[in-house]
Design an enzyme around this catalytic site. Sequence first.
Site, mmCIF file in Angstrom:
data_model
loop_
_atom_site.group_PDB
_atom_site.id
_atom_site.type_symbol
_atom_site.label_atom_id
_atom_site.label_comp_id
_atom_site.label_asym_id
_atom_site.label_seq_id
_atom_site.Cartn_x
_atom_site.Cartn_y
_atom_site.Cartn_z
ATOM 1 N N LYS A 110 -21.854 2.284 18.270
ATOM 2 C CA LYS A 110 -21.691 3.737 18.433
ATOM 3 C C LYS A 110 -23.049 4.417 18.357
ATOM 4 O O LYS A 110 -23.909 3.978 17.580
ATOM 5 C CB LYS A 110 -20.786 4.303 17.325
ATOM 6 C CG LYS A 110 -19.536 3.495 17.093
ATOM 7 C CD LYS A 110 -18.636 4.081 16.021
ATOM 8 C CE LYS A 110 -17.544 3.088 15.657
ATOM 9 N NZ LYS A 110 -17.971 2.028 14.727
ATOM 10 N N HIS A 114 -20.424 8.665 18.265
ATOM 11 C CA HIS A 114 -19.890 8.531 16.907
ATOM 12 C C HIS A 114 -19.211 9.794 16.374
ATOM 13 O O HIS A 114 -18.296 9.719 15.549
ATOM 14 C CB HIS A 114 -21.018 8.122 15.949
ATOM 15 C CG HIS A 114 -20.553 7.297 14.802
ATOM 16 N ND1 HIS A 114 -21.294 6.302 14.234
ATOM 17 C CD2 HIS A 114 -19.395 7.305 14.115
ATOM 18 C CE1 HIS A 114 -20.622 5.755 13.236
ATOM 19 N NE2 HIS A 114 -19.458 6.344 13.151
ATOM 20 N N ASP A 122 -16.607 -4.297 14.991
ATOM 21 C CA ASP A 122 -16.899 -2.877 15.166
ATOM 22 C C ASP A 122 -18.126 -2.462 14.360
ATOM 23 O O ASP A 122 -18.054 -2.303 13.148
ATOM 24 C CB ASP A 122 -15.677 -2.058 14.724
ATOM 25 C CG ASP A 122 -15.884 -0.588 15.013
ATOM 26 O OD1 ASP A 122 -15.651 -0.180 16.152
ATOM 27 O OD2 ASP A 122 -16.312 0.149 14.104
ATOM 28 N N TYR A 161 -24.414 2.189 10.927
ATOM 29 C CA TYR A 161 -24.045 1.193 9.907
ATOM 30 C C TYR A 161 -25.244 0.304 9.524
ATOM 31 O O TYR A 161 -25.192 -0.416 8.533
ATOM 32 C CB TYR A 161 -22.912 0.273 10.390
ATOM 33 C CG TYR A 161 -21.611 0.938 10.756
ATOM 34 C CD1 TYR A 161 -21.372 2.285 10.528
ATOM 35 C CD2 TYR A 161 -20.597 0.188 11.356
ATOM 36 C CE1 TYR A 161 -20.172 2.875 10.892
ATOM 37 C CE2 TYR A 161 -19.384 0.771 11.713
ATOM 38 C CZ TYR A 161 -19.188 2.114 11.481
ATOM 39 O OH TYR A 161 -17.991 2.676 11.857
#
Length: 271
Positions: free
Chosen positions: A76, A108, A46, A51
Amino acid sequence: MAVPSLKMNDGREIPQIGLGLWLNNDDQACRDSVKWALEVGYRHFDSAQAYENEQFLGEAIKQSGIKREEVFITTKIRTSNMGLELTESFDESLKKLQMDYVDLLLLHFPVTVERRPAWYRMEEIFNAGKAETIGVSNYTVTHLEELLRESKIKPAVNQVELHVYLQQPELLEYCRKNNIVVEAYSPLAHGRRLEDPVLAKIAKKHGKSIAQIMIRWCIEAGTVPLPKSAHKERIKQNLEVLDFSLDKQDMSELTKLDEDFRTCWDPTHVT
Ligand code: A2P
């Protein structure tokens, strides 16, 4: 033990445990985490634009030699890319991942003005075959109601913060009724509550760690936990939750731990 899958509303399957990659954006640490996870049997990863580790995940998968179709990859769309740049930013994500599709693409966050037009762009990406499944993250029941009313393609997944200290029963029930799989991010409450005596007692009873009890609770709740760790031993441990189950007594004690404790974004006031 093989990780079971849940069926989503588009007929596809999602492995019921994934490795969360939030806050794992150091090149080597991220690649190592993915490598160790693959070695012990994770097939679900994920990531997210926010990130900043899509490229490390992509490289680790490539280096492992594992076939693309054997892994389940999520990314996302970050908040700042939810406008007109959404599609282009997603193409950029695919480049970083070195893939021509993702298994799951999520919005997101339910950004007030952008989320509705953004979903139409998500539907276009789905129709183009670049995301096998589409869904959302951090949506409350109110946001989901709006989306289900207005969308052609229904979201298959809602990824939210969920753990024994933030059980969100109404949201879980709404998603169950509407055939939306719930993914649990921060299933360990971000590692901030790993000393609870109730959890310690249940952990002792099953010969497991507190972290394993917290992850197992997410499974018993019918969700898909995404524990994050950058340590080999913990990555392994977090997958070893399939050889036991929590009984009624455990579940009723764990239900009492719910205290609406959030460690991350609170979307409940987003109109
Ligand atoms: P680390 O990455 O150093 O292993 P969450 O997934 O709820 O956000 O929790 C992630 C946090 O919990 C990280 O700080 C992670 O640290 C820690 N963590 C992950 N797995 C375990 C475990 N099995 N035991 C203790 N702490 C863990």
